[in-house]
Design an enzyme around this catalytic site. Structure first.
Site, mmCIF file in Angstrom:
data_model
loop_
_atom_site.group_PDB
_atom_site.id
_atom_site.type_symbol
_atom_site.label_atom_id
_atom_site.label_comp_id
_atom_site.label_asym_id
_atom_site.label_seq_id
_atom_site.Cartn_x
_atom_site.Cartn_y
_atom_site.Cartn_z
ATOM 1 N N ILE A 91 40.780 30.102 -5.794
ATOM 2 C CA ILE A 91 39.573 29.471 -5.289
ATOM 3 C C ILE A 91 38.678 30.483 -4.556
ATOM 4 O O ILE A 91 39.169 31.473 -4.020
ATOM 5 C CB ILE A 91 39.916 28.317 -4.301
ATOM 6 C CG1 ILE A 91 40.803 28.805 -3.151
ATOM 7 C CG2 ILE A 91 40.566 27.170 -5.021
ATOM 8 C CD1 ILE A 91 41.088 27.759 -2.063
ATOM 9 N N GLY A 140 41.932 33.905 3.684
ATOM 10 C CA GLY A 140 43.164 34.343 4.334
ATOM 11 C C GLY A 140 44.290 33.340 4.128
ATOM 12 O O GLY A 140 44.119 32.298 3.483
ATOM 13 N N GLY A 198 42.388 39.370 -1.899
ATOM 14 C CA GLY A 198 41.105 39.390 -1.202
ATOM 15 C C GLY A 198 41.216 39.911 0.205
ATOM 16 O O GLY A 198 41.336 41.111 0.449
ATOM 17 N N CYS A 225 29.699 30.715 -4.228
ATOM 18 C CA CYS A 225 29.426 31.365 -2.946
ATOM 19 C C CYS A 225 28.872 30.333 -1.968
ATOM 20 O O CYS A 225 27.841 29.718 -2.226
ATOM 21 C CB CYS A 225 28.429 32.513 -3.084
ATOM 22 S SG CYS A 225 28.036 33.225 -1.475
#
Lengths: 305, 255
Positions: free
Chosen positions: A191, A217, A265, A130
């Protein structure tokens, strides 16, 4: 009939499509849009030992073919998770995976111990990547000895399948994947977001409250694919590909590059039913190409290199 | 109220002035039940720089006509692209999203106060209140006469008071200076507009011990409570504008 299922050890997934942590809430947010049992699994919003308020607003900036975020692991902590979220997610007829985060190795260990007692949780995703927390997070995932230490410590207390989520913000991601494998990880996922930033030229300041944030994205897909391909050639454990997957064609690219599964995602923000469309599209691709099992296309590009 | 992703058909695109337009949309099947204050996440096709959906208030919803309206201000590339939609074009929306304004109690008197583009959700609210037997007063504020938006539409559902900053129409001055707002005769004020205006209205309401609900606008990712990007700092901690809002009681905000 095409088989799109895959396994991490003895844990079976009915198809290779999972939802990436932090983009799918706890599942309930998406129930109007899709049937959760149609997914291979869901990875829940990152959980920490203590509640976290996350970072100040603004937390998001739109960028060409992507977005930056700096949410900062806002969540209500493990106590709340056990009491209020686990009862709901344990009803889902799919693999439910908890993504765990900490500032110290001890935090990760304590969390893994708590999650280990929850029968209906299929696996743990160890988030050492993170980019939006001051302590821990990516600090573990960008230093080999720290990555080794936290993976080893969690492995020692975690009897569930352990997936280590890797950071792309390193010189050689293969080293981190190998380290995770050596320390007993059952799979790696990659990733996480790429560290980036945007500037608000109207107000002449950074667009995000924390200045930098995580880029996701389609903008990051080529980077993600390259890393998945490199890692899949270097480790024996399953590789779960993440990064800018919007369509089943994108997902197939990752599978052909060597991924055993993928996580959807940011796509879920734009089309909340994207993940189930990708499930169907992968099956259609296999059928159209005349394959009967998804394992037949895993890493297929290596035959043509 | 189930949320859905759907292509709606543009039945009209009416330009109000240089900056604003109203999209009228319909669908072959019945539109879902909606409440005033809710919004749609609108997809802008065909550009890598408009990657995310755009949150837009439901300006009006007429279940009998099976039509909804969106009042849009052109602020960037996404809304610029939307302004070019023509009758017959499709617009992909995730909707209806978010919470809604609460109804007044029986016999209570309501004032709707909207400034600029903030008047958008108040037309649907006016219609809804009128349909439920209330007679709302509606206070609309604009910069000047040329910028007045759709005030005739509001007159169908309540008594309209207009203000312009330059006095070219209605009362001269800011909406927050209008006697109707300062009269203290209302039980609840519903407000939407620029944040400084909403804060001023909230403070007037607090002084008069009047309930006040505001509709907030924040940068938004998903619109369904998954990305946690559109948070607002409240007395209950960080809440999502998209699911805990966009309508908030001002007492919950740290204003």
């Amino acid at each position: 009939m095409v088989n799109t299922g895959f396994s991490i050890g003895d844990l079976h997934f009915r198809n290779p499509v999972l939802t990436a942590s932090g983009t799918f809430g706890y599942g309930a947010e998406f129930e109007d849009f899709l049937d959760i049992s149609a997914l291979g699994g869901i990875i829940l919003k990152g959980t920490t030992l203590e509640p976290r308020e996350g970072n100040p607003y603004p937390r998001m900036a739109e960028t060409p073919s992507g977005m930056l975020n700096t949410v900062g692991l806002q969540n209500k902590g493990i106590d709340y998770f056990e009491q209020s979220i686990y009862p709901a997610v344990s009803l889902y007829d799919t693999n439910v995976i908890v993504n765990i985060n900490g500032s110290y190795v001890e935090d990760y260990v304590a969390l893994a111990e708590r999650i280990d007692k929850l029968d209906k949780i299929a696996a743990v995703e160890l988030n050492i990547s993170c980019p939006n927390v001051k302590m821990g997070g990516m600090a573990f995932g960008t230093d080999l000895s720290s990555a080794r230490e936290v993976t080893r410590a969690v492995r020692a207390v975690c009897s569930k399948k352990l997936i280590v989520k890797l950071s792309p913000n390193v010189t050689n991601i293969v080293d981190f994947a190998r380290t995770a494998e050596e320390e007993g990880a059952d799979a790696v996922s990659l990733i996480n977001t790429l560290l980036g930033m945007a500037v608000d030229i109207k107000n002449m300041k950074p667009s995000l409250s924390t200045i930098t944030g995580g880029l996701s994205g389609p903008a990051i897909k080529p980077v993600a694919l390259r890393m998945v391909w490199q890692v899949a050639r270097a480790v024996k454990i399953p590789v779960i590909g993440i990064g800018g997957i919007m369509t089943s064609d994108d997902a197939v690219e990752f599978l052909l590059a060597g991924a055993s599964a993928i996580e959807v995602g940011t796509a879920s923000f734009i089309d909340p039913s994207a993940s189930v469309k990708i499930v169907k599209g992968i099956g259609d691709y296999l059928a159209a190409k005349g394959f009967s099992d998804i394992s037949e296309i895993r890493g297929y590009i290596n035959r043509n290199i | 109220m189930a949320k859905r992703v759907e292509d709606l058909t543009v039945t009209a695109n009416r330009r109000l002035n240089r900056e604003y337009f109203v999209l009228e949309l319909s669908s072959a099947g019945p539109l879902p039940e909606m409440r005033p204050g809710q919004f749609a996440q609108v997809r802008v096709e065909g550009s890598s720089t408009t990657f995310l959906r755009r949150p837009v208030s439901i300006h009006d919803f007429d279940p009998v006509e099976n039509k909804i309206k969106l009042l849009v201000q052109i602020v960037g590339k996404g809304t610029e692209a939307l302004s070019g939609l023509k009758s017959g074009d499709l617009l992909n929306m995730v909707y209806p999203l978010g919470n809604s304004f609460s109804l007044p109690g029986r016999g209570e008197k309501a004032l709707l106060a909207g400034g600029g583009c903030g008047i958008a959700p108040l037309l649907f609210l006016s219609r809804y209140l009128a349909a439920n037997g209330f007679e709302p007063d509606i206070l609309l504020g604009f910069r000047n006469k040329e910028r007045i938006l759709e005030s005739g539409e509001y007159e169908k559902f309540g008594r309209v008071f207009l203000t312009t900053e330059d006095g070219s129409a209605g009362e001269k001055g800011f909406l927050t200076e209008h006697p109707v707002l300062l009269s203290g005769k209302y039980d609840i004020v519903y407000c939407c507009g620029p944040e400084p205006m909403m804060k001023a209205v909230a403070s007037i309401c607090k002084e008069q011990d009047i309930r006040c609900e505001v509709s907030l606008e924040q940068l938004m990712g998903c619109g369904i409570g998954a990305c946690l990007c559109c948070v607002v700092d409240t007395v209950k901690g960080n809440l999502c504008t998209c699911t805990d809002g966009p309508v908030f009681n001002v007492n919950d905000l740290k204003w």
